[in-house]
Design a protein around this motif. Structure first.
Motif, PDB file in Angstrom:
ATOM      1  N   ILE A  96       0.844  -1.188  -0.089  1.00 33.09           N
ATOM      2  CA  ILE A  96      -0.133   0.033   0.002  1.00 33.09           C
ATOM      3  C   ILE A  96       0.959   1.564  -0.003  1.00 33.09           C
ATOM      4  O   ILE A  96       0.559   2.122  -0.542  1.00 33.09           O
ATOM      5  N   ILE A  97       1.923   1.280   0.804  1.00 28.47           N
ATOM      6  CA  ILE A  97       2.902   2.294   0.548  1.00 28.47           C
ATOM      7  C   ILE A  97       4.294   1.594   0.638  1.00 28.47           C
ATOM      8  O   ILE A  97       4.667   0.767   1.287  1.00 28.47           O
ATOM      9  N   GLN A  98       5.043   2.517  -0.375  1.00 24.21           N
ATOM     10  CA  GLN A  98       6.301   2.076  -0.642  1.00 24.21           C
ATOM     11  C   GLN A  98       7.195   3.193  -0.654  1.00 24.21           C
ATOM     12  O   GLN A  98       7.046   4.112  -1.295  1.00 24.21           O
ATOM     13  N   ASP A  99       8.365   3.152  -0.153  1.00 19.98           N
ATOM     14  CA  ASP A  99       9.294   4.465  -0.038  1.00 19.98           C
ATOM     15  C   ASP A  99       8.697   5.789   0.365  1.00 19.98           C
ATOM     16  O   ASP A  99       8.589   6.731  -0.363  1.00 19.98           O
ATOM     17  N   GLY A 100       7.627   5.672   1.037  1.00 20.52           N
ATOM     18  CA  GLY A 100       7.090   6.748   1.774  1.00 20.52           C
ATOM     19  C   GLY A 100       5.800   7.334   0.759  1.00 20.52           C
ATOM     20  O   GLY A 100       5.391   8.178   1.189  1.00 20.52           O
ATOM     21  N   LYS A 101       5.567   6.411  -0.297  1.00 20.25           N
ATOM     22  CA  LYS A 101       4.643   6.861  -1.145  1.00 20.25           C
ATOM     23  C   LYS A 101       3.531   5.993  -1.220  1.00 20.25           C
ATOM     24  O   LYS A 101       3.724   4.814  -1.257  1.00 20.25           O
ATOM     25  N   VAL A 129       0.476  10.037   7.376  1.00 18.82           N
ATOM     26  CA  VAL A 129       0.899   8.943   6.299  1.00 18.82           C
ATOM     27  C   VAL A 129       2.436   9.277   6.052  1.00 18.82           C
ATOM     28  O   VAL A 129       3.095   8.335   5.692  1.00 18.82           O
ATOM     29  N   LYS A 130       3.007  10.421   6.012  1.00 21.01           N
ATOM     30  CA  LYS A 130       4.209  10.579   5.817  1.00 21.01           C
ATOM     31  C   LYS A 130       5.466  10.450   6.551  1.00 21.01           C
ATOM     32  O   LYS A 130       6.348  10.244   6.408  1.00 21.01           O
ATOM     33  N   ASP A 131       4.939   9.595   7.853  1.00 13.68           N
ATOM     34  CA  ASP A 131       5.822   9.170   8.635  1.00 13.68           C
ATOM     35  C   ASP A 131       5.961   7.508   8.423  1.00 13.68           C
ATOM     36  O   ASP A 131       7.025   7.028   8.896  1.00 13.68           O
ATOM     37  N   VAL A 132       5.343   7.147   7.521  1.00  7.65           N
ATOM     38  CA  VAL A 132       5.402   5.831   7.113  1.00  7.65           C
ATOM     39  C   VAL A 132       6.228   5.504   5.864  1.00  7.65           C
ATOM     40  O   VAL A 132       6.222   6.209   4.817  1.00  7.65           O
ATOM     41  N   GLU A 133       7.264   4.361   5.729  1.00  4.91           N
ATOM     42  CA  GLU A 133       8.063   4.317   4.903  1.00  4.91           C
ATOM     43  C   GLU A 133       7.624   3.130   4.125  1.00  4.91           C
ATOM     44  O   GLU A 133       7.867   3.038   2.755  1.00  4.91           O
ATOM     45  N   TYR A 134       6.948   2.138   4.772  1.00  3.49           N
ATOM     46  CA  TYR A 134       6.599   1.040   4.019  1.00  3.49           C
ATOM     47  C   TYR A 134       5.344   0.302   4.745  1.00  3.49           C
ATOM     48  O   TYR A 134       5.223   0.162   5.936  1.00  3.49           O
ATOM     49  N   LYS A 142      -5.031  -7.246   7.728  1.00  2.00           N
ATOM     50  CA  LYS A 142      -4.068  -6.731   8.773  1.00  2.00           C
ATOM     51  C   LYS A 142      -3.155  -5.738   8.016  1.00  2.00           C
ATOM     52  O   LYS A 142      -2.489  -6.301   7.148  1.00  2.00           O
ATOM     53  N   LEU A 143      -2.815  -4.648   8.653  1.00  2.04           N
ATOM     54  CA  LEU A 143      -2.007  -3.719   7.911  1.00  2.04           C
ATOM     55  C   LEU A 143      -0.598  -3.758   8.601  1.00  2.04           C
ATOM     56  O   LEU A 143      -0.410  -3.421  10.057  1.00  2.04           O
ATOM     57  N   SER A 144       0.393  -3.893   8.127  1.00  5.39           N
ATOM     58  CA  SER A 144       1.657  -4.161   8.537  1.00  5.39           C
ATOM     59  C   SER A 144       2.521  -2.900   8.419  1.00  5.39           C
ATOM     60  O   SER A 144       2.406  -2.473   7.064  1.00  5.39           O
ATOM     61  N   VAL A 145       2.989  -2.319   9.110  1.00  9.70           N
ATOM     62  CA  VAL A 145       3.802  -1.013   8.806  1.00  9.70           C
ATOM     63  C   VAL A 145       5.073  -0.738   9.338  1.00  9.70           C
ATOM     64  O   VAL A 145       5.597  -1.277  10.425  1.00  9.70           O
ATOM     65  N   LEU A 146       6.051  -0.245   8.528  1.00  9.62           N
ATOM     66  CA  LEU A 146       7.470   0.002   9.031  1.00  9.62           C
ATOM     67  C   LEU A 146       7.640   1.752   9.013  1.00  9.62           C
ATOM     68  O   LEU A 146       7.348   2.306   7.782  1.00  9.62           O
ATOM     69  N   LEU A 147       7.786   2.119   9.903  1.00 12.03           N
ATOM     70  CA  LEU A 147       7.978   3.749  10.196  1.00 12.03           C
ATOM     71  C   LEU A 147       9.149   3.972   9.453  1.00 12.03           C
ATOM     72  O   LEU A 147      10.391   3.249   9.549  1.00 12.03           O
ATOM     73  N   LYS A 148       9.490   5.534   9.034  1.00 16.03           N
ATOM     74  CA  LYS A 148      10.580   5.957   8.597  1.00 16.03           C
ATOM     75  C   LYS A 148      11.551   5.909   9.744  1.00 16.03           C
ATOM     76  O   LYS A 148      11.256   6.155  10.724  1.00 16.03           O
ATOM     77  N   LYS A 149      13.062   5.712   9.482  1.00 13.16           N
ATOM     78  CA  LYS A 149      13.914   5.634  10.434  1.00 13.16           C
ATOM     79  C   LYS A 149      13.962   6.839  11.658  1.00 13.16           C
ATOM     80  O   LYS A 149      13.934   6.519  12.910  1.00 13.16           O
ATOM     81  N   GLU A 150      13.688   8.043  10.996  1.00 14.96           N
ATOM     82  CA  GLU A 150      13.601   8.905  11.957  1.00 14.96           C
ATOM     83  C   GLU A 150      12.258   8.799  12.796  1.00 14.96           C
ATOM     84  O   GLU A 150      12.396   9.695  13.837  1.00 14.96           O
TER      85      GLU A 150
END
Length: 285
Positions: A96-101, A129-134, A142-150
């Motif tokens: 759904i989201i990749q590289d923050g997009k 949404v901008k906090d999400v990397e992937y 179920k939605l699995s989320v990886l936040l941006k490093k910062e």
């Protein structure tokens, strides 16, 4: 059909459905795949139809339940062995989201709106949404989320700290009853528990729920929440420490297999008990 017929049929199918659910496993009562969803609805529909319909024979309903249950059971078995079949039956992950997009194609494929995506993110405590990397949508919704490093929380590893492994907290009192198995797993005994509760100014019969954490510290929730656990004065704390030391020496004497060491622990436990008996009247004043 009489009320007793409905009750009789209901009881039969409650038992049968319970047995089938136990056989199929916990997977079927958690988040469901598409196939499990269809099977669950069908099993309920068959059971309801047989219970309420006087024209349908009970054995016909049981046969239908067994057929659908067998299909579900064997599909689970086959999907464990065959990845391609698992993807066909259970579906595949959708990015759904990749590289923050946000990937609009992924949303369209799963028929999710941006509002749906925002709702799933809020369930995870993410409001931007901008906090999400992937992010990917699992086959079971179920939605699995990886936040941006910062935006990821700092860990002990990030700070270069070596932390001991956390142990499972042990619930030693539940509904006012001592759970002796948990007390044993925590490495404590009944005397230690009573001493710690005394330090908190309470007794076992007043405690609704109590746990021992990784570090051996006791936390307690009382039946009467309006009663606050009072601070103990120095004399009461000293008495509690003496009791605790005696209890731990006694426990060590039981745990060691070396006779000489066991004798030393036991001797010192007796000495601490004697000290406690002598000074307790003064410390309780």
């Amino acid at each position: 059909m009489t009320v007793f017929d409905v009750m009789y049929r209901s009881l039969i199918f409650i038992v049968i459905l319970f047995i089938i659910t136990k056989i199929l496993g916990k997977k079927h009562i958690s988040q469901l795949s598409l196939f499990e969803y269809i099977t669950g609805i069908t099993l309920g529909d068959i059971a309801g139809e047989v219970i309420m319909s006087k024209d349908m024979h009970i054995m016909h309903g049981i046969t239908g339940l067994l057929v659908f249950s067998a299909v579900s059971y064997f599909s689970d078995y086959l999907t464990l062995k065959n990845r391609k079949l698992r993807e066909i039956i259970e579906g595949k992950d959708t990015i759904i989201i990749q590289d923050g997009k946000i990937l609009e194609e992924g949303l369209k494929k799963e028929k999710y709106s941006v509002e749906d995506l925002e709702s799933l993110l809020r369930d995870k405590g993410i409001f931007k949404v901008k906090d999400v990397e992937y992010a990917l949508l699992e086959p079971k919704g179920k939605l699995s989320v990886l936040l941006k490093k910062e935006n990821q929380p700092l860990t002990a590893k990030d700070l270069g700290l070596n932390m001991p492994n956390e142990k499972e907290p042990q619930t030693v009192i539940m509904d006012g009853q001592i759970v002796y198995e948990a007390l044993r797993k925590s490495g404590k005994n009944l005397e230690w528990l009573k001493t710690e509760l005394e330090k908190l100014g309470t007794t076992i019969d007043q405690v609704f729920f109590a746990q021992i954490d990784t570090y051996g510290e006791l936390s307690a929730d009382l039946y009467q929440d309006q009663i606050s656990i009072p601070n103990q004065n120095e004399r009461q704390l000293l008495l509690a420490v003496i009791k605790r030391t005696q209890a731990e020496l006694e426990m060590l004497s039981l745990q060691t297999e070396e006779p000489e060491t066991q004798k030393i622990y036991s001797l010192n436990a007796d000495k601490m008990k004697a000290i406690q008996i002598k000074i307790e009247p003064y410390l309780r004043e």
